[in-house]
Enzyme design. Sequence first.
Site, short mmCIF file in Angstrom:
data_model
loop_
_atom_site.label_atom_id
_atom_site.label_comp_id
_atom_site.label_asym_id
_atom_site.label_seq_id
_atom_site.Cartn_x
_atom_site.Cartn_y
_atom_site.Cartn_z
N LYS A 120 0.83 -1.21 0.00
CA LYS A 120 0.00 0.00 0.00
C LYS A 120 0.87 1.26 0.00
O LYS A 120 0.64 2.18 -0.79
CB LYS A 120 -0.93 0.00 1.22
CG LYS A 120 -1.89 1.19 1.26
CD LYS A 120 -2.74 1.18 2.51
CE LYS A 120 -1.95 1.64 3.71
NZ LYS A 120 -2.77 1.81 4.93
N ASP A 138 -6.58 1.16 0.90
CA ASP A 138 -6.61 1.26 2.36
C ASP A 138 -8.02 0.90 2.83
O ASP A 138 -8.85 0.42 2.05
CB ASP A 138 -6.19 2.65 2.81
CG ASP A 138 -7.25 3.71 2.48
OD1 ASP A 138 -8.15 3.43 1.66
OD2 ASP A 138 -7.17 4.82 3.04
#
Length: 215
Positions: A120, A138
């Site tokens: 991420k 997320d």
Amino acid sequence: MNNAKRREIFLRLQAQNPHPTTELEYSTPFELLIAVLLSAQATDVSVNKATRKLYPVANTPAALLALGVDGLMPYIQTIGLYKTKAKNVIATCQILLEQHGGEVPKSREALEALPGVGRKTANVVMNTAFGEPTIAVDTHIFRVSNRTGLAPGKNVDIVEEKLLKFVPPEFKLDAHHWLILHGRYTCIARKPKCWNCMIADLCDFKPKTPVPDGV
């Protein structure tokens, strides 16, 4: 959800916010990398408060490394998991200096090799600092993708794969920012603000939240 709906969703998000960007404050790829690393399980607001004090003192790998873990911790102690993050930041600075000439690498492999940097974080840096059409998933983007039907999946990897497949090419560069902002301010976790949502008519979420009393 069909492709026509997906395109219309991004057209509306684009019309509202033509040039979206992260709410983390930064001026260099390195500052962004450190801010994103610090933002895990923390709010952008809390990270910005810390980096506003930190970056005037140390905003390069060499300067942060000189602070050391003990010198860094007082600046970030208001952020969750700050002890672990301080160790990761200092270790990352050392690797950047030793292996990358003090520069933030542009490749996913090199980014993910840095302590505390997962997929991420790498996606955010590649997208925001280097203009790569990556989509970091997320909690906000995971929720929006599943709730709306845009790109449903049981885990973040599946959602990322589907977003990369379904988001029209011309929207991929900014899709991450549009979706995270939509999840942060409109399609919130407990009671989404469906009455104030520009894509409510395109969304697959059935139990739409009614307008609250007094609004």
